[in-house]
Design a protein around this motif. Structure first.
Motif, PDB file in Angstrom:
ATOM      1  N   ALA A 146       0.826  -1.209   0.000  1.00 33.55           N
ATOM      2  CA  ALA A 146       0.000   0.000   0.000  1.00 33.55           C
ATOM      3  C   ALA A 146       0.859   1.258   0.000  1.00 33.55           C
ATOM      4  CB  ALA A 146      -0.937  -0.012   1.204  1.00 33.55           C
ATOM      5  N   ASP A 147       1.931   1.271   0.775  1.00 28.70           N
ATOM      6  CA  ASP A 147       2.839   2.425   0.784  1.00 28.70           C
ATOM      7  C   ASP A 147       3.602   2.537  -0.530  1.00 28.70           C
ATOM      8  OD1 ASP A 147       2.064   3.101   3.331  1.00 28.70           O
ATOM      9  OD2 ASP A 147       3.725   2.033   4.307  1.00 28.70           O
ATOM     10  N   LYS A 148       3.940   1.386  -1.103  1.00 31.70           N
ATOM     11  CA  LYS A 148       4.752   1.405  -2.327  1.00 31.70           C
ATOM     12  C   LYS A 148       3.998   2.004  -3.513  1.00 31.70           C
ATOM     13  CE  LYS A 148       7.454  -2.036  -3.209  1.00 31.70           C
ATOM     14  NZ  LYS A 148       8.036  -3.348  -3.567  1.00 31.70           N
ATOM     15  N   TYR A 149       2.672   1.758  -3.580  1.00 30.07           N
ATOM     16  CA  TYR A 149       1.901   2.212  -4.738  1.00 30.07           C
ATOM     17  C   TYR A 149       0.965   3.373  -4.408  1.00 30.07           C
ATOM     18  CZ  TYR A 149       3.545  -2.117  -6.838  1.00 30.07           C
ATOM     19  OH  TYR A 149       4.338  -3.127  -7.329  1.00 30.07           O
ATOM     20  N   ALA A 150       1.152   3.996  -3.245  1.00 28.60           N
ATOM     21  CA  ALA A 150       0.291   5.115  -2.871  1.00 28.60           C
ATOM     22  C   ALA A 150       0.444   6.302  -3.818  1.00 28.60           C
ATOM     23  CB  ALA A 150       0.581   5.540  -1.434  1.00 28.60           C
ATOM     24  N   TRP A 151       1.577   6.422  -4.477  1.00 32.33           N
ATOM     25  CA  TRP A 151       1.829   7.559  -5.370  1.00 32.33           C
ATOM     26  C   TRP A 151       0.893   7.560  -6.577  1.00 32.33           C
ATOM     27  CZ3 TRP A 151       3.141   5.793 -10.184  1.00 32.33           C
ATOM     28  CH2 TRP A 151       3.627   4.489 -10.256  1.00 32.33           C
ATOM     29  N   ILE A 152       0.326   6.404  -6.949  1.00 36.39           N
ATOM     30  CA  ILE A 152      -0.587   6.372  -8.093  1.00 36.39           C
ATOM     31  C   ILE A 152      -1.798   7.264  -7.842  1.00 36.39           C
ATOM     32  CG2 ILE A 152      -2.069   4.886  -9.501  1.00 36.39           C
ATOM     33  CD1 ILE A 152      -0.160   2.613  -9.051  1.00 36.39           C
ATOM     34  N   ALA A 153      -2.283   7.276  -6.607  1.00 40.15           N
ATOM     35  CA  ALA A 153      -3.442   8.104  -6.266  1.00 40.15           C
ATOM     36  C   ALA A 153      -3.096   9.579  -6.179  1.00 40.15           C
ATOM     37  CB  ALA A 153      -4.039   7.634  -4.942  1.00 40.15           C
ATOM     38  N   GLN A 154      -1.811   9.925  -6.231  1.00 43.65           N
ATOM     39  CA  GLN A 154      -1.380  11.318  -6.120  1.00 43.65           C
ATOM     40  C   GLN A 154      -1.090  11.940  -7.484  1.00 43.65           C
ATOM     41  OE1 GLN A 154       1.670  10.097  -2.965  1.00 43.65           O
ATOM     42  NE2 GLN A 154       0.977  12.060  -2.144  1.00 43.65           N
ATOM     43  N   LEU A 155      -1.667  11.373  -8.531  1.00 49.32           N
ATOM     44  CA  LEU A 155      -1.536  11.909  -9.883  1.00 49.32           C
ATOM     45  C   LEU A 155      -2.916  12.387 -10.326  1.00 49.32           C
ATOM     46  CD1 LEU A 155       0.662   9.033 -11.379  1.00 49.32           C
ATOM     47  CD2 LEU A 155       1.439  11.109 -10.210  1.00 49.32           C
ATOM     48  N   PRO A 156      -3.298  13.622 -10.002  1.00 47.99           N
ATOM     49  CA  PRO A 156      -4.689  14.064 -10.215  1.00 47.99           C
ATOM     50  C   PRO A 156      -5.117  14.142 -11.667  1.00 47.99           C
ATOM     51  CG  PRO A 156      -3.303  15.908  -9.556  1.00 47.99           C
ATOM     52  CD  PRO A 156      -2.469  14.682  -9.400  1.00 47.99           C
ATOM     53  N   ASN A 157      -4.182  14.305 -12.593  1.00 41.13           N
ATOM     54  CA  ASN A 157      -4.531  14.436 -14.011  1.00 41.13           C
ATOM     55  C   ASN A 157      -4.242  13.180 -14.817  1.00 41.13           C
ATOM     56  OD1 ASN A 157      -5.420  17.134 -13.760  1.00 41.13           O
ATOM     57  ND2 ASN A 157      -3.306  17.876 -13.841  1.00 41.13           N
ATOM     58  N   LEU A 158      -4.070  12.051 -14.142  1.00 39.96           N
ATOM     59  CA  LEU A 158      -3.803  10.796 -14.841  1.00 39.96           C
ATOM     60  C   LEU A 158      -5.046  10.355 -15.613  1.00 39.96           C
ATOM     61  CD1 LEU A 158      -1.707   8.503 -15.230  1.00 39.96           C
ATOM     62  CD2 LEU A 158      -2.779   7.343 -13.291  1.00 39.96           C
ATOM     63  N   ARG A 159      -4.859  10.085 -16.908  1.00 40.97           N
ATOM     64  CA  ARG A 159      -5.973   9.679 -17.760  1.00 40.97           C
ATOM     65  C   ARG A 159      -5.787   8.294 -18.366  1.00 40.97           C
ATOM     66  NH1 ARG A 159      -7.532  12.949 -15.093  1.00 40.97           N
ATOM     67  NH2 ARG A 159      -8.546  14.937 -15.567  1.00 40.97           N
ATOM     68  N   HIS A 160      -4.537   7.841 -18.469  1.00 45.26           N
ATOM     69  CA  HIS A 160      -4.264   6.542 -19.078  1.00 45.26           C
ATOM     70  C   HIS A 160      -3.313   5.777 -18.156  1.00 45.26           C
ATOM     71  CE1 HIS A 160      -6.018   8.074 -22.834  1.00 45.26           C
ATOM     72  NE2 HIS A 160      -5.344   9.180 -22.586  1.00 45.26           N
ATOM     73  N   LEU A 161      -3.788   4.662 -17.629  1.00 50.78           N
ATOM     74  CA  LEU A 161      -3.006   3.855 -16.692  1.00 50.78           C
ATOM     75  C   LEU A 161      -2.857   2.451 -17.246  1.00 50.78           C
ATOM     76  CD1 LEU A 161      -1.591   3.372 -13.979  1.00 50.78           C
ATOM     77  CD2 LEU A 161      -3.838   2.877 -12.987  1.00 50.78           C
ATOM     78  N   LYS A 162      -1.615   1.984 -17.284  1.00 49.39           N
ATOM     79  CA  LYS A 162      -1.310   0.642 -17.771  1.00 49.39           C
ATOM     80  C   LYS A 162      -0.265   0.049 -16.841  1.00 49.39           C
ATOM     81  CE  LYS A 162       0.010  -1.801 -22.045  1.00 49.39           C
ATOM     82  NZ  LYS A 162       0.440  -1.606 -23.456  1.00 49.39           N
ATOM     83  N   PHE A 163      -0.668  -0.982 -16.093  1.00 51.53           N
ATOM     84  CA  PHE A 163       0.244  -1.536 -15.099  1.00 51.53           C
ATOM     85  C   PHE A 163       0.266  -3.051 -15.222  1.00 51.53           C
ATOM     86  CE2 PHE A 163       2.669  -1.849 -11.322  1.00 51.53           C
ATOM     87  CZ  PHE A 163       3.141  -0.572 -11.063  1.00 51.53           C
ATOM     88  N   GLY A 164       1.466  -3.592 -15.215  1.00 46.35           N
ATOM     89  CA  GLY A 164       1.639  -5.019 -15.395  1.00 46.35           C
ATOM     90  C   GLY A 164       1.976  -5.744 -14.114  1.00 46.35           C
ATOM     91  N   PHE A 165       1.587  -6.993 -14.082  1.00 48.79           N
ATOM     92  CA  PHE A 165       1.901  -7.896 -12.981  1.00 48.79           C
ATOM     93  C   PHE A 165       1.281  -7.422 -11.676  1.00 48.79           C
ATOM     94  CE2 PHE A 165       4.451 -11.599 -11.960  1.00 48.79           C
ATOM     95  CZ  PHE A 165       4.530 -12.192 -13.200  1.00 48.79           C
ATOM     96  N   CYS A 166      -0.034  -7.474 -11.605  1.00 50.22           N
ATOM     97  CA  CYS A 166      -0.783  -7.106 -10.399  1.00 50.22           C
ATOM     98  C   CYS A 166      -1.061  -8.308  -9.511  1.00 50.22           C
ATOM     99  CB  CYS A 166      -2.108  -6.443 -10.789  1.00 50.22           C
ATOM    100  SG  CYS A 166      -1.932  -5.062 -11.922  1.00 50.22           S
TER     101      CYS A 166
END
Length: 434
Positions: free
Chosen positions: A263-283
């Motif tokens: 949760a701490d490692k990926y908390a920064w994803i929520a801190q990108l207010p203008n993110l429109r396209h997200l592509k993340f591998g190996f969830c």
């Protein structure tokens, strides 16, 4: 010996001289963006020299031949080329695919003349080499790293540092193979980063994947034994009193520690207010805390979402039955069910701006319903990676996929892609349903 008159060569020379400067510029453009080629063209004549030194010819620069890196260094520090180097906006650095061993490129003096580079493209470079390049380009707004080498562990993937030190708008990091492991170093950002619009990190296996697999294996063994093993006075859970600790509680404690770390490692994803396209591998190793804390806040704003790999587990319960009875709860959820509920919440939070949802090797279910009213394109891709446990697992996946399609197809366009390993099983499944 008979010599041809000089006029014999005039027609060809005349044809070349009849080309306008813009035509020559277009021809030079198709000769490539290698600085060695441009400097060679500039030596032909004064006219070619003037055209080859135009700033527009140096907008894009390609350094992709390791044997010429010594010449690249000389050109990058050449005083006569500084005006042209300051015109570079897109830098492409690449090297051939390494099959035997990994060797680092010689450092390039980019900060001398390439101060105005806005976009960096790399291929077959490791994270250490990419870091050496990016730290010299403070104005970088686009990073496109393709086929990143995974065998070099000198430099981890420090996403936080990358976002804080550059005004990045588009980030694409694609690792070459999933055979290697990459360490992600990330933590919550001190402030929101509003510049990032596109984020893509795929073909990656974090070092935490080892811990995830270990827990999965122990969970499976625990289920097979169907009994609790008790450790006395071992201090496995830092029990100061040295009391009895069940194996189930020990695994739950380790899972919670992993969940908090993720949760701490990926908390920064929520801190990108203008993110429109997200592509993340190996969830695969994402617990419920990551889905709720990192992905869920972004779902209402995303235009496209691509996720690689989520599979179902049957891990131990989060709390003991006695504790839940004390809390007067009617139902207690397993960790897998909690994660699936978090994914369901993410799908339900998708906004009207969603255009494309792509799920690769992602175990969907009928509970994962898209709430957006606007028609979206959903792409489901399954590879042989999900067939490791045989046909019984595949049958469950196909049943759940069918439920997902039934729930979402009336409102959305759904496309299913199955590789060759699935074709026979898919046909058998269809025959059974008929």
């Amino acid at each position: 010996m008979h010599l041809l008159p000089k006029t014999h060569f005039l027609p060809n020379m005349t044809a070349t001289s009849r080309l306008t400067d813009d035509c020559l510029e277009l021809i030079f453009f198709w000769c490539g963006s290698c600085p060695i080629v441009l400097c060679t063209l500039a030596k032909v004549c004064k006219r070619w020299h003037a055209i080859a030194r135009r700033p527009v010819m140096w907008r894009r620069l390609t350094l992709d031949k390791p044997v010429l890196f010594s010449a690249y260094k000389r050109l990058l520090v050449s005083p006569s080329l500084q005006p042209q180097l300051e015109s570079v906006r897109h830098l492409n650095v690449a090297k051939p695919y390494e099959t035997l061993r990994h060797s680092h490129l010689s450092p390039l003096p980019l900060s001398t003349g390439l101060r105005n580079v806005r976009a960096l493209s790399t291929k077959h470079l490791c994270l250490g080499e990419i870091h050496t390049l990016t730290k010299q380009l403070p104005l970088l707004h686009t990073l496109d790293s393709d086929r990143v080498e995974t065998w070099c562990a000198i430099q981890p993937l420090d996403v936080t540092d990358l976002l804080l030190t550059h005004p990045l708008q588009h980030v694409n990091i694609c690792f070459g193979h999933v055979s290697g492991f990459i360490t992600i170093v990330a933590k919550p950002l001190p402030f929101a980063v509003a510049s990032v619009q596109t984020l893509s990190i795929v073909n990656m296996r974090d070092a935490d994947y080892f811990h995830f697999l270990t827990l999965v294996t122990e969970i499976a063994l625990l289920e097979q034994e169907a009994q609790e093993q008790v450790y006395y006075g071992q201090g496995l859970l830092d029990d100061e009193e040295g009391g009895a600790v069940t194996l189930e509680h020990m695994i739950v404690s380790r899972w919670k520690a992993l969940e908090s770390k993720q949760a701490d490692k990926y908390a920064w994803i929520a801190q990108l207010p203008n993110l429109r396209h997200l592509k993340f591998g190996f969830c695969y190793a994402w617990p419920a805390a990551v889905w709720r804390g990192a992905v869920l806040p972004q779902c209402p704003k995303l235009e496209s979402l691509t996720l690689y790999g989520w599979t179902r587990l049957n891990p131990p319960k989060q709390e003991s039955q006695q504790q839940l009875q004390q809390q007067q709860q009617n139902q207690w959820l397993s960790i897998q069910e909690d994660a699936e509920q978090a994914i369901v919440a993410c799908f339900a939070a998708m906004g009207e701006s969603l255009k494309t949802l792509t799920l690769d090797d992602f175990w969907v279910s009928g509970r994962m319903k898209l709430a957006t009213r606007k028609r979206a394109h959903v792409i489901l891709r399954n590879s042989s990676e999900l067939l490791r446990d045989g046909g019984r697992r595949a049958e469950r996946i196909l049943n759940d996929m069918h439920d997902f399609i039934v729930v979402n197809q009336p409102r959305h366009d759904i496309t299913v892609h199955l590789d060759a390993g699935w074709k026979t099983l898919d046909q058998q499944w269809l025959d059974q349903r008929e």
